[in-house]
Write an enzyme that holds these catalytic residues in place. Sequence first.
Site, PDB file in Angstrom:
ATOM      1  N   GLU A  50      37.335  36.669  47.990  1.00 16.52           N
ATOM      2  CA  GLU A  50      36.797  35.657  48.907  1.00 16.52           C
ATOM      3  C   GLU A  50      35.520  36.150  49.587  1.00 16.52           C
ATOM      4  O   GLU A  50      34.599  35.372  49.822  1.00 16.52           O
ATOM      5  CB  GLU A  50      37.866  35.284  49.944  1.00 16.52           C
ATOM      6  N   GLU A  78      47.488  36.038  46.085  1.00 18.55           N
ATOM      7  CA  GLU A  78      48.216  35.626  47.299  1.00 18.55           C
ATOM      8  C   GLU A  78      49.589  35.022  47.012  1.00 18.55           C
ATOM      9  O   GLU A  78      50.536  35.255  47.758  1.00 18.55           O
ATOM     10  CB  GLU A  78      47.367  34.642  48.117  1.00 18.55           C
ATOM     11  N   ALA A 119      43.007  40.885  52.138  1.00 17.63           N
ATOM     12  CA  ALA A 119      43.314  40.974  53.561  1.00 17.63           C
ATOM     13  C   ALA A 119      44.353  42.069  53.729  1.00 17.63           C
ATOM     14  O   ALA A 119      45.099  42.387  52.791  1.00 17.63           O
ATOM     15  CB  ALA A 119      43.864  39.635  54.053  1.00 17.63           C
ATOM     16  N   GLY A 154      41.401  38.392  49.673  1.00 20.39           N
ATOM     17  CA  GLY A 154      40.277  38.348  50.611  1.00 20.39           C
ATOM     18  C   GLY A 154      39.047  39.087  50.104  1.00 20.39           C
ATOM     19  O   GLY A 154      37.926  38.784  50.538  1.00 20.39           O
TER      20      GLY A 154
HETATM   21  N1  CAA Z   1      46.408  45.516  52.413  1.00 18.66           N
HETATM   22  C1  CAA Z   1      46.839  46.668  52.971  1.00 18.66           C
HETATM   23  N2  CAA Z   1      46.890  47.831  52.297  1.00 18.66           N
HETATM   24  C2  CAA Z   1      46.497  47.811  51.002  1.00 18.66           C
HETATM   25  C3  CAA Z   1      46.048  46.652  50.373  1.00 18.66           C
HETATM   26  C4  CAA Z   1      46.005  45.462  51.136  1.00 18.66           C
HETATM   27  N3  CAA Z   1      45.538  44.306  50.640  1.00 18.66           N
HETATM   28  N4  CAA Z   1      45.750  46.948  49.083  1.00 18.66           N
HETATM   29  C5  CAA Z   1      45.994  48.255  48.942  1.00 18.66           C
HETATM   30  N5  CAA Z   1      46.445  48.785  50.081  1.00 18.66           N
HETATM   31  C6  CAA Z   1      46.842  50.171  50.350  1.00 18.66           C
HETATM   32  C7  CAA Z   1      48.194  50.474  49.722  1.00 18.66           C
HETATM   33  O1  CAA Z   1      49.235  50.031  50.562  1.00 18.66           O
HETATM   34  C8  CAA Z   1      48.114  51.973  49.591  1.00 18.66           C
HETATM   35  O2  CAA Z   1      48.379  52.533  50.853  1.00 18.66           O
HETATM   36  P1  CAA Z   1      49.290  53.892  50.972  1.00 18.66           P
HETATM   37  O3  CAA Z   1      48.505  54.925  50.219  1.00 18.66           O
HETATM   38  O4  CAA Z   1      49.328  54.121  52.442  1.00 18.66           O
HETATM   39  O5  CAA Z   1      50.585  53.559  50.334  1.00 18.66           O
HETATM   40  C9  CAA Z   1      46.653  52.233  49.282  1.00 18.66           C
HETATM   41  O6  CAA Z   1      45.946  51.044  49.697  1.00 18.66           O
HETATM   42  C10 CAA Z   1      46.382  52.414  47.809  1.00 18.66           C
HETATM   43  O7  CAA Z   1      46.942  51.308  47.115  1.00 18.66           O
HETATM   44  P2  CAA Z   1      47.953  51.473  45.880  1.00 18.66           P
HETATM   45  O8  CAA Z   1      48.734  52.712  46.001  1.00 18.66           O
HETATM   46  O9  CAA Z   1      48.714  50.187  45.774  1.00 18.66           O
HETATM   47  O10 CAA Z   1      46.908  51.621  44.686  1.00 18.66           O
HETATM   48  P3  CAA Z   1      47.122  51.239  43.151  1.00 18.66           P
HETATM   49  O11 CAA Z   1      45.956  51.799  42.436  1.00 18.66           O
HETATM   50  O12 CAA Z   1      48.493  51.591  42.706  1.00 18.66           O
HETATM   51  O13 CAA Z   1      47.014  49.633  43.121  1.00 18.66           O
HETATM   52  C11 CAA Z   1      46.073  47.493  43.704  1.00 18.66           C
HETATM   53  C12 CAA Z   1      45.810  48.996  43.450  1.00 18.66           C
HETATM   54  C13 CAA Z   1      46.485  46.827  42.406  1.00 18.66           C
HETATM   55  C14 CAA Z   1      44.760  46.893  44.201  1.00 18.66           C
HETATM   56  C15 CAA Z   1      47.191  47.345  44.768  1.00 18.66           C
HETATM   57  O14 CAA Z   1      46.881  48.156  45.883  1.00 18.66           O
HETATM   58  C16 CAA Z   1      47.393  45.940  45.246  1.00 18.66           C
HETATM   59  O15 CAA Z   1      47.984  45.137  44.540  1.00 18.66           O
HETATM   60  N6  CAA Z   1      46.938  45.657  46.482  1.00 18.66           N
HETATM   61  C17 CAA Z   1      47.176  44.380  47.125  1.00 18.66           C
HETATM   62  C18 CAA Z   1      46.313  43.297  46.496  1.00 18.66           C
HETATM   63  C19 CAA Z   1      46.640  41.981  47.151  1.00 18.66           C
HETATM   64  O16 CAA Z   1      47.718  41.444  47.044  1.00 18.66           O
HETATM   65  N7  CAA Z   1      45.613  41.392  47.819  1.00 18.66           N
HETATM   66  C20 CAA Z   1      45.752  40.134  48.490  1.00 18.66           C
HETATM   67  C21 CAA Z   1      46.093  40.328  49.925  1.00 18.66           C
HETATM   68  S1  CAA Z   1      46.514  38.824  50.701  1.00 18.66           S
HETATM   69  C22 CAA Z   1      45.067  38.093  51.129  1.00 18.66           C
HETATM   70  O17 CAA Z   1      43.995  38.573  50.828  1.00 18.66           O
HETATM   71  C23 CAA Z   1      45.262  36.827  51.913  1.00 18.66           C
HETATM   72  C24 CAA Z   1      44.059  36.098  52.345  1.00 18.66           C
HETATM   73  O18 CAA Z   1      43.292  35.571  51.571  1.00 18.66           O
HETATM   74  C25 CAA Z   1      43.878  35.844  53.760  1.00 18.66           C
END
Ligand code: CAA
Length: 258
Positions: free
Chosen positions: A112, A132, A64, A109
């Site tokens: 999911e 999460e 998400a 998500g």
């Molecule tokens: N939401 C918003 N933006 C996201 C994102 C997310 N879930 N995942 C990645 N991005 C964005 C980053 O902020 C980044 O943006 P900028 O270039 O503007 O800084 C861009 O995508 C590239 O990401 P990274 O620079 O972080 O890329 P990386 O290769 O270093 O890492 C990754 C990749 C490990 C997937 C890392 O991006 C990450 O950990 N992302 C978040 C994963 C996460 O926690 N997902 C769960 C979200 S909560 C959820 O899903 C709740 C639910 O069930 C309702």
Amino acid sequence: MAYENIRLEKDGPIAVLTVDRPKALNALNSATFHEMDDAIRSLKDDTRALIVTGGGDKAFVAGADIAEMVTITAAQAREFSALGHHVFQSLENLPIPTIAAVNGFALGGGLELALGCDLIYASEKAKLGLPEVTLGVIPGFGGTQRLTRLVGRSRAKELLFTADRIDAARAKEIGLVLDVVPADKLMEHCRAVAARILKNGPLAVAQAKRVVEYGADQDLRSANELERQGFAVLFGSEDQREGMAAFLAKRPAAFQGK
Ligand code: CAA
């Protein structure tokens, strides 16, 4: 509706829905969910399988959209969760098979979304997990429940509690993905699976999906009653006559979906 965050492409009877926000690793925000909802509703009877994948070369869907969630209230979180549930439920409600082509990160998500599909295939570079709890929350789009039903409570809790990011091979080992294929063969693999399904009676495939989905939530006796009803109802179809007549005549069946 013009889409900005997804693409919906038709290739004969197969539709491909691509979540396409590669700059945010295809993170799911509300706008993306509304577009997905519209795309799913727009599918017509001539679409007989749906493949879901992620745009760019890094992610299926990285979760998400954290930027959208960071400041929302509990009431808004509930609404956002309900939106995600609605869209993934509508994938389950489709009378056609849905196939997740997990081509990179499938986190939160994103996992999911894959779990909302009938079949999950992953590329060798896929990484899957539910991170999460690292953000101080839990999955909100059905992950706690669908993952538990797929891999069992213990493995689901392990993934939920540790937030471990597992590779595709491990995901296959625990029964989370069906097969792992080289990245450049993933779509071909998913299309080939869809093509095998397309040879079969569409009403029968739809009934098989329906009774598995509804039966999974019920006790065995009620679930088997659902199966009996699904079995019986197909005997009112032309496809049943055609399928059995074709077998007896030693020719391939020409199903009409009627
Ligand atoms: N939401 C918003 N933006 C996201 C994102 C997310 N879930 N995942 C990645 N991005 C964005 C980053 O902020 C980044 O943006 P900028 O270039 O503007 O800084 C861009 O995508 C590239 O990401 P990274 O620079 O972080 O890329 P990386 O290769 O270093 O890492 C990754 C990749 C490990 C997937 C890392 O991006 C990450 O950990 N992302 C978040 C994963 C996460 O926690 N997902 C769960 C979200 S909560 C959820 O899903 C709740 C639910 O069930 C309702």
